[in-house]
Design a protein around this motif. Structure first.
Motif, PDB file in Angstrom:
ATOM      1  N   PHE A 109      44.726  15.177  22.717  1.00 44.06           N
ATOM      2  CA  PHE A 109      45.394  16.361  22.191  1.00 44.06           C
ATOM      3  C   PHE A 109      45.350  17.559  23.142  1.00 44.06           C
ATOM      4  O   PHE A 109      46.214  18.427  23.061  1.00 44.06           O
ATOM      5  CB  PHE A 109      44.787  16.727  20.837  1.00 44.06           C
ATOM      6  N   GLU A 110      44.363  17.607  24.020  1.00 44.79           N
ATOM      7  CA  GLU A 110      44.274  18.717  24.974  1.00 44.79           C
ATOM      8  C   GLU A 110      44.833  18.339  26.339  1.00 44.79           C
ATOM      9  O   GLU A 110      45.146  19.218  27.142  1.00 44.79           O
ATOM     10  CB  GLU A 110      42.817  19.158  25.120  1.00 44.79           C
ATOM     11  N   GLY A 111      44.954  17.051  26.604  1.00 47.27           N
ATOM     12  CA  GLY A 111      45.457  16.610  27.883  1.00 47.27           C
ATOM     13  C   GLY A 111      44.362  16.530  28.938  1.00 47.27           C
ATOM     14  O   GLY A 111      43.201  16.864  28.685  1.00 47.27           O
ATOM     15  N   VAL A 112      44.737  16.091  30.123  1.00 51.36           N
ATOM     16  CA  VAL A 112      43.768  15.823  31.177  1.00 51.36           C
ATOM     17  C   VAL A 112      44.256  16.372  32.517  1.00 51.36           C
ATOM     18  O   VAL A 112      45.447  16.577  32.736  1.00 51.36           O
ATOM     19  CB  VAL A 112      43.512  14.303  31.324  1.00 51.36           C
ATOM     20  N   ALA A 113      43.280  16.579  33.394  1.00 53.99           N
ATOM     21  CA  ALA A 113      43.563  16.896  34.791  1.00 53.99           C
ATOM     22  C   ALA A 113      43.478  15.605  35.606  1.00 53.99           C
ATOM     23  O   ALA A 113      42.582  14.782  35.395  1.00 53.99           O
ATOM     24  CB  ALA A 113      42.572  17.928  35.322  1.00 53.99           C
ATOM     25  N   VAL A 114      44.404  15.439  36.516  1.00 53.96           N
ATOM     26  CA  VAL A 114      44.538  14.208  37.305  1.00 53.96           C
ATOM     27  C   VAL A 114      44.695  14.606  38.775  1.00 53.96           C
ATOM     28  O   VAL A 114      45.204  15.688  39.076  1.00 53.96           O
ATOM     29  CB  VAL A 114      45.778  13.404  36.829  1.00 53.96           C
ATOM     30  N   ILE A 230      49.207  14.476  30.675  1.00 55.24           N
ATOM     31  CA  ILE A 230      48.716  15.108  31.903  1.00 55.24           C
ATOM     32  C   ILE A 230      49.027  16.600  31.820  1.00 55.24           C
ATOM     33  O   ILE A 230      50.176  16.989  31.598  1.00 55.24           O
ATOM     34  CB  ILE A 230      49.375  14.492  33.153  1.00 55.24           C
ATOM     35  N   ARG A 231      48.010  17.407  31.979  1.00 54.29           N
ATOM     36  CA  ARG A 231      48.193  18.861  31.949  1.00 54.29           C
ATOM     37  C   ARG A 231      48.199  19.465  33.351  1.00 54.29           C
ATOM     38  O   ARG A 231      48.853  20.477  33.588  1.00 54.29           O
ATOM     39  CB  ARG A 231      47.096  19.518  31.101  1.00 54.29           C
ATOM     40  N   ARG A 232      47.429  18.868  34.280  1.00 53.33           N
ATOM     41  CA  ARG A 232      47.390  19.396  35.641  1.00 53.33           C
ATOM     42  C   ARG A 232      47.290  18.247  36.631  1.00 53.33           C
ATOM     43  O   ARG A 232      46.569  17.286  36.400  1.00 53.33           O
ATOM     44  CB  ARG A 232      46.188  20.316  35.827  1.00 53.33           C
ATOM     45  N   LEU A 233      48.047  18.352  37.710  1.00 56.42           N
ATOM     46  CA  LEU A 233      48.007  17.371  38.790  1.00 56.42           C
ATOM     47  C   LEU A 233      47.595  18.078  40.074  1.00 56.42           C
ATOM     48  O   LEU A 233      48.215  19.072  40.468  1.00 56.42           O
ATOM     49  CB  LEU A 233      49.371  16.707  38.969  1.00 56.42           C
ATOM     50  N   ASP A 234      46.536  17.578  40.728  1.00 56.25           N
ATOM     51  CA  ASP A 234      46.053  18.106  42.000  1.00 56.25           C
ATOM     52  C   ASP A 234      46.332  17.112  43.114  1.00 56.25           C
ATOM     53  O   ASP A 234      46.488  15.902  42.867  1.00 56.25           O
ATOM     54  CB  ASP A 234      44.540  18.347  41.950  1.00 56.25           C
ATOM     55  N   ASP A 235      46.361  17.609  44.349  1.00 59.46           N
ATOM     56  CA  ASP A 235      46.437  16.696  45.480  1.00 59.46           C
ATOM     57  C   ASP A 235      45.046  16.141  45.781  1.00 59.46           C
ATOM     58  O   ASP A 235      44.066  16.450  45.081  1.00 59.46           O
ATOM     59  CB  ASP A 235      47.073  17.365  46.701  1.00 59.46           C
ATOM     60  N   ALA A 236      44.923  15.326  46.818  1.00 63.40           N
ATOM     61  CA  ALA A 236      43.660  14.657  47.121  1.00 63.40           C
ATOM     62  C   ALA A 236      42.571  15.626  47.558  1.00 63.40           C
ATOM     63  O   ALA A 236      41.388  15.268  47.559  1.00 63.40           O
ATOM     64  CB  ALA A 236      43.887  13.594  48.195  1.00 63.40           C
ATOM     65  N   CYS A 237      42.948  16.846  47.924  1.00 57.74           N
ATOM     66  CA  CYS A 237      41.974  17.860  48.342  1.00 57.74           C
ATOM     67  C   CYS A 237      41.616  18.821  47.210  1.00 57.74           C
ATOM     68  O   CYS A 237      40.838  19.757  47.408  1.00 57.74           O
ATOM     69  CB  CYS A 237      42.518  18.641  49.534  1.00 57.74           C
ATOM     70  N   GLY A 238      42.193  18.614  46.031  1.00 64.34           N
ATOM     71  CA  GLY A 238      41.904  19.480  44.900  1.00 64.34           C
ATOM     72  C   GLY A 238      42.822  20.659  44.747  1.00 64.34           C
ATOM     73  O   GLY A 238      42.602  21.527  43.887  1.00 64.34           O
ATOM     74  N   ASN A 239      43.887  20.722  45.541  1.00 65.56           N
ATOM     75  CA  ASN A 239      44.845  21.818  45.431  1.00 65.56           C
ATOM     76  C   ASN A 239      45.853  21.524  44.320  1.00 65.56           C
ATOM     77  O   ASN A 239      46.400  20.420  44.256  1.00 65.56           O
ATOM     78  CB  ASN A 239      45.591  22.004  46.754  1.00 65.56           C
ATOM     79  N   GLN A 243      51.476  21.937  36.890  1.00 66.53           N
ATOM     80  CA  GLN A 243      50.902  22.088  35.566  1.00 66.53           C
ATOM     81  C   GLN A 243      52.006  21.896  34.531  1.00 66.53           C
ATOM     82  O   GLN A 243      53.126  22.372  34.725  1.00 66.53           O
ATOM     83  CB  GLN A 243      50.255  23.461  35.393  1.00 66.53           C
ATOM     84  N   TRP A 244      51.675  21.155  33.469  1.00 62.56           N
ATOM     85  CA  TRP A 244      52.633  20.932  32.397  1.00 62.56           C
ATOM     86  C   TRP A 244      52.163  21.646  31.139  1.00 62.56           C
ATOM     87  O   TRP A 244      50.967  21.641  30.821  1.00 62.56           O
ATOM     88  CB  TRP A 244      52.773  19.439  32.108  1.00 62.56           C
ATOM     89  N   PRO A 245      53.076  22.231  30.375  1.00 65.20           N
ATOM     90  CA  PRO A 245      52.690  22.897  29.124  1.00 65.20           C
ATOM     91  C   PRO A 245      52.349  21.873  28.054  1.00 65.20           C
ATOM     92  O   PRO A 245      52.807  20.725  28.106  1.00 65.20           O
ATOM     93  CB  PRO A 245      53.947  23.692  28.758  1.00 65.20           C
ATOM     94  N   PRO A 246      51.569  22.274  27.056  1.00 64.27           N
ATOM     95  CA  PRO A 246      51.158  21.328  26.012  1.00 64.27           C
ATOM     96  C   PRO A 246      52.165  21.171  24.886  1.00 64.27           C
ATOM     97  O   PRO A 246      51.904  20.424  23.958  1.00 64.27           O
ATOM     98  CB  PRO A 246      49.876  21.969  25.470  1.00 64.27           C
ATOM     99  N   ALA A 247      53.319  21.825  24.955  1.00 69.63           N
ATOM    100  CA  ALA A 247      54.196  21.896  23.782  1.00 69.63           C
ATOM    101  C   ALA A 247      55.173  20.733  23.646  1.00 69.63           C
ATOM    102  O   ALA A 247      55.834  20.610  22.631  1.00 69.63           O
ATOM    103  CB  ALA A 247      54.991  23.203  23.822  1.00 69.63           C
ATOM    104  N   VAL A 248      55.281  19.867  24.656  1.00 69.66           N
ATOM    105  CA  VAL A 248      56.266  18.791  24.587  1.00 69.66           C
ATOM    106  C   VAL A 248      55.869  17.779  23.510  1.00 69.66           C
ATOM    107  O   VAL A 248      54.742  17.286  23.485  1.00 69.66           O
ATOM    108  CB  VAL A 248      56.403  18.095  25.957  1.00 69.66           C
ATOM    109  N   ASP A 249      56.780  17.481  22.610  1.00 71.29           N
ATOM    110  CA  ASP A 249      56.526  16.489  21.560  1.00 71.29           C
ATOM    111  C   ASP A 249      56.319  15.119  22.182  1.00 71.29           C
ATOM    112  O   ASP A 249      57.103  14.674  23.010  1.00 71.29           O
ATOM    113  CB  ASP A 249      57.711  16.447  20.595  1.00 71.29           C
ATOM    114  N   CYS A 250      55.243  14.464  21.787  1.00 71.58           N
ATOM    115  CA  CYS A 250      54.858  13.207  22.432  1.00 71.58           C
ATOM    116  C   CYS A 250      55.146  12.028  21.508  1.00 71.58           C
ATOM    117  O   CYS A 250      54.252  11.506  20.845  1.00 71.58           O
ATOM    118  CB  CYS A 250      53.389  13.241  22.822  1.00 71.58           C
ATOM    119  N   ALA A 251      56.405  11.611  21.468  1.00 67.26           N
ATOM    120  CA  ALA A 251      56.789  10.482  20.629  1.00 67.26           C
ATOM    121  C   ALA A 251      56.089   9.210  21.075  1.00 67.26           C
ATOM    122  O   ALA A 251      55.701   8.386  20.239  1.00 67.26           O
ATOM    123  CB  ALA A 251      58.302  10.298  20.667  1.00 67.26           C
TER     124      ALA A 251
END
Length: 268
Positions: A109-114, A230-239, A243-251
């Motif tokens: 429900f809160e999403g993840v960082a990847v 997925i809420r946040r995507l970083d590169d291999a160095c952590g940059n 970022q995606w908002p949490p409001a998209v309906d997840c069918a």
């Protein structure tokens, strides 16, 4: 046979010459069982393993105990042969174990960082899609980060095309279409991904990371953990890359979690 040790000359131990499935079991009832057995059957065919009696596996979930359990079933070619040359005929060996499982509702429900992984998956169409035992690429990729706030790592193949995460599949929404990477050259075709493909219109595409950055939303999924936005995507160095908002309906999460018996809303 449950929890029995493998002999040192077992080909699965020595060469990764075998297959495995991890099945979510709820109070003795397996989830997505037909999809797991279908993938196992395909793997047996691809690796030319001795064919098991699949009906023998049907009794295993009921032996897993109450509550949520993860049943791990492993098949190997057994022992014998000379070096890499397999024995003819081989004698299939199989083992299984069950472990209690506790999912992570906050990730639903809160999403993840990847993050993106530096490792690139090799291309081998004969092994693509199945869940074989030779998972060293995934092990090396998972060694790339120790930060517990990063839930997963995305993997591309040696051509730079998106494939999967280290233990999960990937779906994104772009221009009104649900898209997922083609798994005809590498990667594992997850059973939850296959079930969703039967339920919604998924477009299988060969695209690089730039396409994912154009997406309106993205999710990770497998048949044990369920679906993580997925809420946040970083590169291999952590940059930070996106970022995606949490409001998209997840069918797709609703469909998937109904299949797995997981809550559809916080507090359910």
């Amino acid at each position: 046979m449950r929890d029995a040790k493998l002999p040192i000359d077992d080909r699965g131990l020595a060469y990764g010459d075998g297959l495995f499935e991890t099945v979510l079991v709820r109070d003795g009832q397996p989830l997505l069982w037909d999809y797991h057995m279908a993938r196992l059957d395909e793997g047996v065919e691809r690796l030319s393993l001795p064919r098991p009696d699949f009906t023998a596996f049907d009794a295993l979930p009921a032996q897993c105990g109450p509550g949520l359990q993860v049943l791990k079933l492993m098949l190997t070619r057994g022992s014998g042969g000379r070096g890499y040359r397999p024995p003819e005929p081989g004698e299939l060996r199989w083992r299984w174990t069950a472990s209690p499982f506790q999912p992570s509702p906050e990730r639903w429900f809160e999403g993840v960082a990847v993050r993106c992984c530096e490792l690139r998956l090799g291309i081998q169409p004969r092994l693509a899609g199945i869940k074989h035992l030779a998972r060293l690429e995934n092990v090396l990729a998972r060694q790339e980060w120790q930060d517990d706030s990063i839930a997963e790592g995305l993997l591309c193949d040696s051509h730079g095309d998106l494939v999967e995460a280290t233990t999960m599949n990937l779906i994104w929404l772009r221009r009104g279409r649900l898209e997922t990477p083609l798994l005809d050259r590498s990667g594992v075709r997850g059973t939850l991904l296959s079930a969703l493909d039967d339920a919604v219109e998924l477009h299988w595409v060969r695209e690089d990371l730039d396409t994912l950055l154009e997406a309106d939303a993205a999710w990770l999924l497998n048949s044990v953990q369920g679906v993580w936005p997925i809420r946040r995507l970083d590169d291999a160095c952590g940059n930070p890359l996106k970022q995606w908002p949490p409001a998209v309906d997840c069918a797709i999460q609703r469909i998937a979690h109904r299949r797995l018996g997981y809550p559809l809303n916080p507090g359910d």
